[in-house]
Scaffold this active site. Structure first.
Site, PDB file in Angstrom:
ATOM      1  N   GLU A   1      50.042  71.244  28.263  1.00 19.10           N
ATOM      2  CA  GLU A   1      50.911  70.094  28.525  1.00 19.10           C
ATOM      3  C   GLU A   1      50.587  68.996  27.511  1.00 19.10           C
ATOM      4  O   GLU A   1      49.421  68.639  27.317  1.00 19.10           O
ATOM      5  CB  GLU A   1      50.689  69.589  29.957  1.00 19.10           C
TER       6      GLU A   1
ATOM      7  N   ASN B   1      47.807  68.743  36.312  1.00 21.20           N
ATOM      8  CA  ASN B   1      48.901  69.291  37.121  1.00 21.20           C
ATOM      9  C   ASN B   1      48.535  70.747  37.368  1.00 21.20           C
ATOM     10  O   ASN B   1      48.698  71.595  36.487  1.00 21.20           O
ATOM     11  CB  ASN B   1      50.236  69.199  36.370  1.00 21.20           C
TER      12      ASN B   1
ATOM     13  N   LYS C   1      44.363  65.056  40.594  1.00 22.96           N
ATOM     14  CA  LYS C   1      45.555  64.202  40.446  1.00 22.96           C
ATOM     15  C   LYS C   1      46.295  64.323  41.775  1.00 22.96           C
ATOM     16  O   LYS C   1      46.872  65.377  42.060  1.00 22.96           O
ATOM     17  CB  LYS C   1      46.406  64.701  39.281  1.00 22.96           C
TER      18      LYS C   1
ATOM     19  N   GLU D   1      53.137  61.673  40.592  1.00 22.10           N
ATOM     20  CA  GLU D   1      54.166  62.503  39.953  1.00 22.10           C
ATOM     21  C   GLU D   1      54.358  63.829  40.707  1.00 22.10           C
ATOM     22  O   GLU D   1      54.247  64.908  40.134  1.00 22.10           O
ATOM     23  CB  GLU D   1      53.829  62.745  38.485  1.00 22.10           C
TER      24      GLU D   1
ATOM     25  N   ARG E   1      41.947  60.646  39.879  1.00 18.53           N
ATOM     26  CA  ARG E   1      42.747  59.873  38.914  1.00 18.53           C
ATOM     27  C   ARG E   1      43.544  58.756  39.606  1.00 18.53           C
ATOM     28  O   ARG E   1      44.101  58.954  40.685  1.00 18.53           O
ATOM     29  CB  ARG E   1      43.686  60.794  38.148  1.00 18.53           C
TER      30      ARG E   1
ATOM     31  N   ASP F   1      51.057  54.118  30.691  1.00 21.64           N
ATOM     32  CA  ASP F   1      50.804  55.526  30.416  1.00 21.64           C
ATOM     33  C   ASP F   1      50.664  55.757  28.915  1.00 21.64           C
ATOM     34  O   ASP F   1      51.584  56.283  28.292  1.00 21.64           O
ATOM     35  CB  ASP F   1      51.984  56.349  30.975  1.00 21.64           C
TER      36      ASP F   1
ATOM     37  N   GLU G   1      40.032  56.472  31.064  1.00 22.50           N
ATOM     38  CA  GLU G   1      40.724  57.656  30.544  1.00 22.50           C
ATOM     39  C   GLU G   1      41.532  57.300  29.302  1.00 22.50           C
ATOM     40  O   GLU G   1      42.380  56.413  29.338  1.00 22.50           O
ATOM     41  CB  GLU G   1      41.653  58.259  31.617  1.00 22.50           C
TER      42      GLU G   1
ATOM     43  N   GLU H   1      50.669  61.832  22.617  1.00 23.02           N
ATOM     44  CA  GLU H   1      51.963  61.969  23.291  1.00 23.02           C
ATOM     45  C   GLU H   1      52.969  60.903  22.850  1.00 23.02           C
ATOM     46  O   GLU H   1      54.106  61.224  22.504  1.00 23.02           O
ATOM     47  CB  GLU H   1      51.738  61.898  24.804  1.00 23.02           C
TER      48      GLU H   1
ATOM     49  N   GLU I   1      52.650  51.354  15.025  1.00 19.22           N
ATOM     50  CA  GLU I   1      53.090  50.383  16.033  1.00 19.22           C
ATOM     51  C   GLU I   1      54.283  49.567  15.526  1.00 19.22           C
ATOM     52  O   GLU I   1      55.244  49.329  16.246  1.00 19.22           O
ATOM     53  CB  GLU I   1      51.926  49.450  16.363  1.00 19.22           C
TER      54      GLU I   1
HETATM   55  C1  GCU Z   1      52.066  61.489  31.425  1.00 19.61           C
HETATM   56  C2  GCU Z   1      52.486  62.797  30.827  1.00 19.61           C
HETATM   57  C3  GCU Z   1      52.454  63.913  31.818  1.00 19.61           C
HETATM   58  C4  GCU Z   1      51.109  63.941  32.544  1.00 19.61           C
HETATM   59  C5  GCU Z   1      50.804  62.581  33.127  1.00 19.61           C
HETATM   60  C6  GCU Z   1      49.411  62.463  33.715  1.00 19.61           C
HETATM   61  O1  GCU Z   1      53.048  61.025  32.303  1.00 19.61           O
HETATM   62  O2  GCU Z   1      53.776  62.681  30.276  1.00 19.61           O
HETATM   63  O3  GCU Z   1      52.682  65.112  31.122  1.00 19.61           O
HETATM   64  O4  GCU Z   1      51.103  64.895  33.530  1.00 19.61           O
HETATM   65  O5  GCU Z   1      50.873  61.612  32.125  1.00 19.61           O
HETATM   66  O6  GCU Z   1      48.591  61.777  33.105  1.00 19.61           O
HETATM   67  O7  GCU Z   1      49.125  63.020  34.749  1.00 19.61           O
END
Ligand code: GCU
Length: 614
Positions: A116, A159, A237, A241, A274, A320, A342, A348, A448
């Site tokens: 990811e 995840n 986590k 999300e 987290r 984020d 973190e 990303e 930036e």
């Molecule tokens: C961001 C990211 C996700 C990830 C999430 C996290 O949103 O885009 O892919 O899962 O962070 O830190 O859990």
């Protein structure tokens, strides 16, 4: 034959630098032989001293280098000394010990081999639903981590998709074998677990206050630590999300985390919990809910409720991993809770290892603000993968190296760590080395300015997060709005607005509250301002937005010229050049899309008559 993984900053270091457990005599002889092979008559003596733990002491006595330390201290000391010798620094009298006990790399690797937010190829150790790796490559990884003093590797994505649940059940023997490869390098493994695991095991609840659930996790921990006695802990986590968590049972995060903490306590394990929790189903019409406020609102009232072996892991900023965010107020305010900072090495939102973005200057700002006494650990989302260049862009390796160095000693200057990385990675003539150093140290400013100056966030292409799309997330559910219209841009996060500034200690609150004192680089993070707002330098806000995008793009063009002239070895030179061409395309796209986006709203032309498309 040169192996494809024989690279990064280790290429000039002895391939077989003695791992932990090698006898001090053998290790001393190997180091001496390495330098003899390079024509340098250095001799080494490793002297175990368990009292020093991970720390080490280096002295030169009667022409002999003495390295003293505990088991991993000796290894770190050996690396420190070699790096000092190779980079021309004096190491005599060097004593070193870690500021943060846990220096953790969080991989977001899935069992199917995908990663990811991975921009460096597939997973180094998973494929097809199981562990699959070249043990030599994993040992090399161990050396890389040890040389940067990183001591924990979380093997799977936060995840936790169904196959990864097996890591704490039937795949434990495989986890143990993997852990055994890294152990000699002072690296312990950690596993991300799914809070609802009891349900998949047949229980009818995952309620943290249920005795059956606690029993389940105790048994799970028992099996896990029996297989991997030095397992570092579990990473979780939860309620984030769409991941399961204690909220579904009306329980607090402290109750959820403490139950797990109780299950692992007798093994010395930790629960890294987290704090990336916010409403990811927000209605964009709702202007009262402000995502950056969320974590503090949830966790601050629970300060003091968490068990001693819970570590609350907080992203550096309240959103984020955007290009520029203020430090998360949670990191500054939880006085009775163990915290981990973190960071994200995976780029990303910062160029995806195509665009150059060296992170040490950013981290330095964070470490300067963070109260050292309250932070116990530092974690970083990994940027590693199975590609030829382990970090996608060869220069992105700097971020991994620098993460470890700064997690060990956050007072290390960005210039120093970047220079060390260059010297270890490339044998360049002095002027080239200095050009590369300047290029890297300025790369964040460049990125930036052409993407998101002044603290503007979230104008990225949805899902992929590469390239501009100013309204891509504007009418979506993620709480990521800039609210640009014909009158101005930004969200008022002061006491008159969403009240986010009030989460900061007084000095920072006062600084951010007033647009006159708020640093320009965060202005639009904290304030909603009209386009004709006068900045402190006399320019209007809109002119500053245009200027930054033009200047960022020009700086990227200059960077490309500098890069061309560097005597980099192949294939790094070719790879960096190919990525630079993509970076330039990206920079121009950002400049034109963002300038046009604002021009269409305000109708103000660029004062200097440069092209803005309409
Ligand atoms: C961001 C990211 C996700 C990830 C999430 C996290 O949103 O885009 O892919 O899962 O962070 O830190 O859990």
């Amino acid at each position: 034959m040169k192996k494809d993984y024989d690279g990064l900053w280790l290429k000039r270091l002895p391939a077989a630098l003695p791992p932990c457990g090698t006898s001090a005599e053998t290790a001393s002889a190997e180091l001496t032989a390495f330098f003899a092979g390079r024509g340098a008559g250095e001799t080494f003596l490793l002297e175990p001293d368990e009292r020093l733990g991970e720390g080490c002491r280096i002295t030169k006595e009667a022409g002999v280098w003495h390295i003293r330390g505990g088991e991993s201290g000796l290894l770190y000391g050996a690396y420190d000394l070699i790096q000092a010798l190779l980079t021309g620094r004096d190491a005599d009298g060097l004593t070193s010990s870690p500021r943060y006990a846990l220096r953790m790399l969080n991989s977001w690797d899935n069992m199917d081999g995908s990663v990811e937010r991975g921009y460096s190829g597939r997973s180094l150790w998973f494929e097809g639903g199981r562990f699959e790796y070249d043990p030599e490559r994993v040992r090399y990884l161990g050396r890389l981590l040890a040389s940067a003093h990183i001591n924990v590797l979380c093997v799977n994505n936060v995840n936790v998709h169904a196959p990864a649940q097996r890591l704490v059940t039937d795949l434990l023997p495989d986890l143990a074998a993997f852990a055994a490869l890294l152990r000699p390098f002072g690296v312990r493994v950690m596993v991300s677990v799914d809070f609802s695991l009891p349900l998949s095991a047949g229980l009818d609840t995952a309620d943290p206050l249920s005795p059956d659930v606690l029993r389940f996790w105790r048994e799970t921990a028992d099996r896990a630590w029996r297989a991997v006695p030095d397992l570092a802990g579990f990473l979780v986590k939860a309620d984030s999300e769409h991941r399961p968590g204690p909220n579904a049972y009306g329980r607090s995060h402290a109750e959820g985390a403490n139950m797990l903490a109780q299950a692992v306590a007798s093994y010395g394990g930790v629960i890294v919990w987290r704090a990336f929790v916010y409403d990811c189903l927000q209605d964009w019409r709702d202007t009262r809910t402000d995502r950056p406020c969320a974590a503090y609102e949830l966790y601050q009232p629970q300060d003091g409720d968490f068990a001693g072996n819970v570590i609350l892991q907080v992203k550096n900023g309240p959103y984020d991993f955007q290009v520029r965010e203020p430090v998360s107020p949670l990191l500054l305010s939880m006085r009775k809770t163990c915290l981990a900072l973190e960071l994200q090495l995976a780029q990303e939102y910062t160029g995806q290892q195509i665009d150059i973005y060296a992170m040490p200057p950013m981290w330095r700002e964070i470490f300067e603000i963070m109260p050292a006494d309250r932070i116990r650990a530092v974690a970083a989302v990994s940027n590693l993968g199975r590609g030829y260049f382990w970090t996608g862009h060869p220069f992105a390796a700097l971020n991994l190296y620098a993460f470890g160095r700064l997690a060990w000693d956050p007072d290390t200057a960005p210039e120093r760590v970047t220079d060390d990385w260059i010297r270890l990675s490339y044998e360049l003539p002095d002027p080239d080395r200095e050009s590369l150093l300047r290029l890297l140290l300025d790369s964040r400013n460049v990125y930036e300015r052409y993407t998101a100056p002044l603290g503007l966030c979230w104008m990225v292409t949805p899902h992929t997060h590469y390239g501009p799309n100013p309204d891509g997330y504007e009418f979506d559910l993620w709480g990521t709005y800039h609210r640009a219209d014909r009158t101005g841009v930004g969200i008022d996060r002061t006491a008159r607005g969403t009240g986010y500034t009030e989460q900061y200690p007084e000095a920072l609150r006062a600084l951010y509250e007033d647009p006159q004192t708020c640093p320009d680089r965060l202005l639009l993070f904290f304030h909603r301002l009209p386009y004709d707002y006068r900045m402190r330098d006399g320019r209007t806000l809109i002119q500053r937005i245009y200027d930054d995008h033009f200047a960022g793009c020009e700086a990227a063009e200059a960077m490309a010229e500098t890069l061309k002239a560097l005597a980099l070895p192949e294939p790094d030179r070719r790879e960096a050049a190919e990525r630079m061409a993509l970076q330039l395309k990206n920079a121009r796209e950002w400049r034109d899309v963002i300038n046009t986006f604002f021009y269409r709203f305000c109708g103000v032309p660029d004062e200097r008559g440069r092209t803005i498309y309409s």
